[in-house]
Motif scaffolding. Structure first.
Motif, PDB file in Angstrom:
ATOM      1  N   VAL A  25       0.838  -1.200   0.000  1.00 23.05           N
ATOM      2  CA  VAL A  25       0.000   0.000   0.000  1.00 23.05           C
ATOM      3  C   VAL A  25       0.874   1.251   0.000  1.00 23.05           C
ATOM      4  N   ASP A  26       1.900   1.260   0.845  1.00 26.10           N
ATOM      5  CA  ASP A  26       2.720   2.455   0.985  1.00 26.10           C
ATOM      6  C   ASP A  26       3.713   2.654  -0.149  1.00 26.10           C
ATOM      7  N   MET A  27       3.792   1.715  -1.074  1.00 27.24           N
ATOM      8  CA  MET A  27       4.533   1.993  -2.299  1.00 27.24           C
ATOM      9  C   MET A  27       3.930   3.212  -2.986  1.00 27.24           C
ATOM     10  N   GLU A  28       2.619   3.417  -2.771  1.00 31.53           N
ATOM     11  CA  GLU A  28       1.930   4.565  -3.338  1.00 31.53           C
ATOM     12  C   GLU A  28       1.747   5.685  -2.321  1.00 31.53           C
ATOM     13  N   LEU A  29       1.302   5.346  -1.125  1.00 31.45           N
ATOM     14  CA  LEU A  29       0.925   6.375  -0.158  1.00 31.45           C
ATOM     15  C   LEU A  29       2.108   7.061   0.516  1.00 31.45           C
ATOM     16  N   GLN A  30       3.221   6.348   0.691  1.00 30.05           N
ATOM     17  CA  GLN A  30       4.324   6.887   1.491  1.00 30.05           C
ATOM     18  C   GLN A  30       5.602   7.118   0.680  1.00 30.05           C
ATOM     19  N   ASP A  31       5.487   7.260  -0.631  1.00 32.13           N
ATOM     20  CA  ASP A  31       6.682   7.460  -1.465  1.00 32.13           C
ATOM     21  C   ASP A  31       7.643   6.290  -1.366  1.00 32.13           C
ATOM     22  N   ALA A  32       7.159   5.126  -0.932  1.00 28.47           N
ATOM     23  CA  ALA A  32       8.069   4.000  -0.707  1.00 28.47           C
ATOM     24  C   ALA A  32       8.736   3.529  -2.001  1.00 28.47           C
ATOM     25  N   ARG A  33       8.035   3.639  -3.119  1.00 27.52           N
ATOM     26  CA  ARG A  33       8.638   3.198  -4.377  1.00 27.52           C
ATOM     27  C   ARG A  33       9.892   4.019  -4.692  1.00 27.52           C
ATOM     28  N   LEU A  34       9.780   5.350  -4.564  1.00 27.84           N
ATOM     29  CA  LEU A  34      10.929   6.208  -4.815  1.00 27.84           C
ATOM     30  C   LEU A  34      12.049   5.925  -3.818  1.00 27.84           C
ATOM     31  N   LYS A  35      11.687   5.728  -2.572  1.00 23.36           N
ATOM     32  CA  LYS A  35      12.691   5.458  -1.550  1.00 23.36           C
ATOM     33  C   LYS A  35      13.420   4.145  -1.836  1.00 23.36           C
ATOM     34  N   VAL A  36      12.669   3.114  -2.168  1.00 20.78           N
ATOM     35  CA  VAL A  36      13.274   1.814  -2.463  1.00 20.78           C
ATOM     36  C   VAL A  36      14.216   1.919  -3.652  1.00 20.78           C
ATOM     37  N   GLU A  37      13.765   2.551  -4.710  1.00 20.06           N
ATOM     38  CA  GLU A  37      14.591   2.674  -5.912  1.00 20.06           C
ATOM     39  C   GLU A  37      15.890   3.413  -5.612  1.00 20.06           C
ATOM     40  N   ALA A  38      15.808   4.481  -4.825  1.00 19.17           N
ATOM     41  CA  ALA A  38      17.002   5.251  -4.491  1.00 19.17           C
ATOM     42  C   ALA A  38      17.955   4.456  -3.607  1.00 19.17           C
ATOM     43  N   LEU A  39      17.413   3.763  -2.617  1.00 16.21           N
ATOM     44  CA  LEU A  39      18.255   2.989  -1.703  1.00 16.21           C
ATOM     45  C   LEU A  39      18.934   1.833  -2.433  1.00 16.21           C
ATOM     46  N   ILE A  40      18.210   1.199  -3.344  1.00  9.89           N
ATOM     47  CA  ILE A  40      18.816   0.129  -4.135  1.00  9.89           C
ATOM     48  C   ILE A  40      19.937   0.683  -5.004  1.00  9.89           C
ATOM     49  N   ALA A  41      19.691   1.835  -5.616  1.00 10.03           N
ATOM     50  CA  ALA A  41      20.682   2.435  -6.510  1.00 10.03           C
ATOM     51  C   ALA A  41      21.979   2.756  -5.769  1.00 10.03           C
ATOM     52  N   MET A  42      21.874   3.165  -4.507  1.00  8.03           N
ATOM     53  CA  MET A  42      23.086   3.495  -3.750  1.00  8.03           C
ATOM     54  C   MET A  42      23.621   2.315  -2.956  1.00  8.03           C
ATOM     55  N   GLY A  43      22.947   1.164  -3.069  1.00 10.25           N
ATOM     56  CA  GLY A  43      23.422  -0.039  -2.399  1.00 10.25           C
ATOM     57  C   GLY A  43      23.239  -0.049  -0.900  1.00 10.25           C
ATOM     58  N   MET A  44      22.279   0.724  -0.394  1.00 10.86           N
ATOM     59  CA  MET A  44      22.053   0.790   1.048  1.00 10.86           C
ATOM     60  C   MET A  44      21.026  -0.259   1.473  1.00 10.86           C
ATOM     61  N   PRO A  45      21.355  -1.126   2.423  1.00 11.07           N
ATOM     62  CA  PRO A  45      20.403  -2.128   2.904  1.00 11.07           C
ATOM     63  C   PRO A  45      19.129  -1.495   3.445  1.00 11.07           C
ATOM     64  N   ILE A  46      18.014  -2.152   3.182  1.00  9.28           N
ATOM     65  CA  ILE A  46      16.699  -1.654   3.582  1.00  9.28           C
ATOM     66  C   ILE A  46      16.160  -2.480   4.746  1.00  9.28           C
ATOM     67  N   TRP A  47      15.816  -1.794   5.818  1.00 10.30           N
ATOM     68  CA  TRP A  47      15.106  -2.400   6.935  1.00 10.30           C
ATOM     69  C   TRP A  47      13.629  -2.021   6.786  1.00 10.30           C
ATOM     70  N   VAL A  48      12.727  -2.940   7.051  1.00  7.86           N
ATOM     71  CA  VAL A  48      11.292  -2.705   6.848  1.00  7.86           C
ATOM     72  C   VAL A  48      10.570  -2.563   8.181  1.00  7.86           C
ATOM     73  N   MET A  49       9.769  -1.496   8.292  1.00  5.59           N
ATOM     74  CA  MET A  49       8.823  -1.366   9.408  1.00  5.59           C
ATOM     75  C   MET A  49       7.416  -1.230   8.829  1.00  5.59           C
ATOM     76  N   GLU A  50       6.429  -1.588   9.593  1.00  3.01           N
ATOM     77  CA  GLU A  50       5.018  -1.523   9.182  1.00  3.01           C
ATOM     78  C   GLU A  50       4.765  -2.344   7.924  1.00  3.01           C
ATOM     79  N   GLY A  51       5.357  -3.518   7.856  1.00  5.94           N
ATOM     80  CA  GLY A  51       5.153  -4.400   6.702  1.00  5.94           C
ATOM     81  C   GLY A  51       3.717  -4.866   6.553  1.00  5.94           C
ATOM     82  N   LEU A  52       2.973  -4.880   7.668  1.00  2.00           N
ATOM     83  CA  LEU A  52       1.557  -5.262   7.636  1.00  2.00           C
ATOM     84  C   LEU A  52       0.656  -4.048   7.852  1.00  2.00           C
ATOM     85  N   ARG A  53       1.242  -2.879   7.799  1.00  2.00           N
ATOM     86  CA  ARG A  53       0.531  -1.597   8.002  1.00  2.00           C
ATOM     87  C   ARG A  53      -0.370  -1.633   9.236  1.00  2.00           C
ATOM     88  N   GLY A  54       0.300  -1.886  10.384  1.00  2.00           N
ATOM     89  CA  GLY A  54      -0.430  -1.899  11.645  1.00  2.00           C
ATOM     90  C   GLY A  54      -1.435  -3.027  11.765  1.00  2.00           C
TER      91      GLY A  54
END
Length: 379
Positions: free
Chosen positions: A182-211
């Motif tokens: 859901v937050d790929m759209e609501l929370q800019d998560a898509r842009l964040k993921v793409e940027a973090l992948i591009a810079m090679g920074m490991p991603i930690w996930v919170m709210e994977g089930l959205r509360g």
């Protein structure tokens, strides 16, 4: 248990978030120590080795109960994460005191992982302020061995995340974001993921089930998804989605009873990668669910409106935060976002002239939405 390599460590892909422990008589400040002990004992026996607490969780008592639950285990058998509580400006005046209190409450000599907590619009200036000196303090603690790995969590916008990374990126080892389909759209998560992948920074996930929302259903896509993997629960689909994203090295789950611990551990017994078709179904379901919400508006961020606004409001940005707030039903994202803005840029600054609505391709009643947003925030 699935493990992901992080530098010289093997981290359980499933981590225990310590924000939603079972509580006595439903009182958030009184987590049930006996129940937490049982959950942690089972988690340790089944291979979870990452535990994430914070200064403010359970009114500060999350640190105490997780410390009590883990103290009987060899220190090298688990990884403990904590965070500096920059969401409260008062804490910047007592950095050393806060850090030492955290060590004491958790009953440890060091933190394996430590984060700048919730980098967002309302606190980023303080986080970046060299005179406050938080960064220098944390780097010193890292040099002393009191912090082994340094990262940050972010509920703020993509632009805020990148501003933080531009200053401190060379010393940041991981980034924790709110991430789900859901937050790929609501929370800019898509842009964040793409940027973090591009810079090679490991991603930690919170709210994977959205509360917990995504554990209760797949937003209307159950029939289509059941034809793909009939044994998957809604929570399984949400977790498998996260496992399918590159660079995800930690998925936190705020489990609130032993049964949830058992169910999650069972699922994380082996890798689950979704197909492009399955990912597409989840994205479509999320988009339709957002649009079906009676109070959200179908803004596509075309920005035609901004050229007509005499107040020069960031209308698409405000509508995005409005959608997130009404879709969630409550929460701190919108108040946090607006608190960092000048009054003449908030929804209440809208003059109601309607010039923006005249050019909106989606026919959104922008003045009416701004008025409603301002009224919601005033409450």
């Amino acid at each position: 248990m699935i493990y992901r390599k992080f530098k010289d460590k093997e981290l359980s892909l499933l981590g225990m978030g310590c924000m939603r422990f079972p509580c006595i008589d439903g009182k958030d400040g009184e987590p049930d120590q006996a129940a937490v002990n049982e959950m942690v004992d089972y988690a340790m026996a089944k291979g979870i080795n990452y535990y994430d607490t914070a200064y403010g969780y359970h009114e500060g008592n999350s640190q105490i109960v997780i410390g009590n639950a883990l103290k009987k285990y060899p220190r090298e058998s688990f990884y403990l994460a904590n965070k500096f509580p920059g969401y409260d400006a008062e804490n910047f005046g007592k950095i050393d005191e806060v850090f030492n209190e955290q060590l004491r409450k958790c009953q440890v000599d060091y933190f394996d992982f430590y984060l700048f907590h919730n980098v967002c619009e309302s606190n980023i200036d303080a986080y970046l302020d060299d005179e406050i000196g938080l960064y220098d303090f944390l780097m010193q603690k890292k040099a002393e061995g009191k912090i082994r790995h340094l990262g940050f969590s972010c509920h703020g916008s993509f632009e805020t995340m990148m501003r933080f990374i531009r200053k401190y990126g060379k010393d940041l080892e991981f980034c924790q974001i709110q991430l789900n389909y859901v937050d790929m759209e609501l929370q800019d998560a898509r842009l964040k993921v793409e940027a973090l992948i591009a810079m090679g920074m490991p991603i930690w996930v919170m709210e994977g089930l959205r509360g917990g929302k995504l554990a209760r259903g797949c937003l209307g896509a159950e029939k289509m998804l059941s034809e793909k993997r009939s044994d998957f629960t809604p929570a399984n689909w949400a977790f498998a989605f996260l496992e399918s994203i590159p660079n995800v090295g930690m998925i936190l789950s705020g489990m609130s009873d032993l049964e949830q611990v058992q169910q999650n551990i069972d699922f994380f017994g082996e890798e689950q990668q979704l197909t492009d078709e399955e990912m597409g179904i989840l994205f479509t379901a999320a988009h339709l669910d957002i649009e079906a919400n009676k109070d959200t508006v179908p803004c596509t961020a075309c920005r035609y409106c901004t050229s007509k606004c005499p107040m020069e409001l960031d209308i698409p940005g405000l509508l995005k935060v409005y959608n997130e707030h009404v879709y969630t039903g409550e929460g701190f994202i919108a108040p946090m976002f607006l608190s960092a803005m000048e009054d003449n840029k908030k929804p209440g600054a809208c003059l109601g002239c309607g010039e923006c609505a005249k050019v909106c391709p989606q026919k959104i009643d922008i003045p009416g939405t701004m008025k409603k947003f301002a009224e919601i925030m005033a409450k």
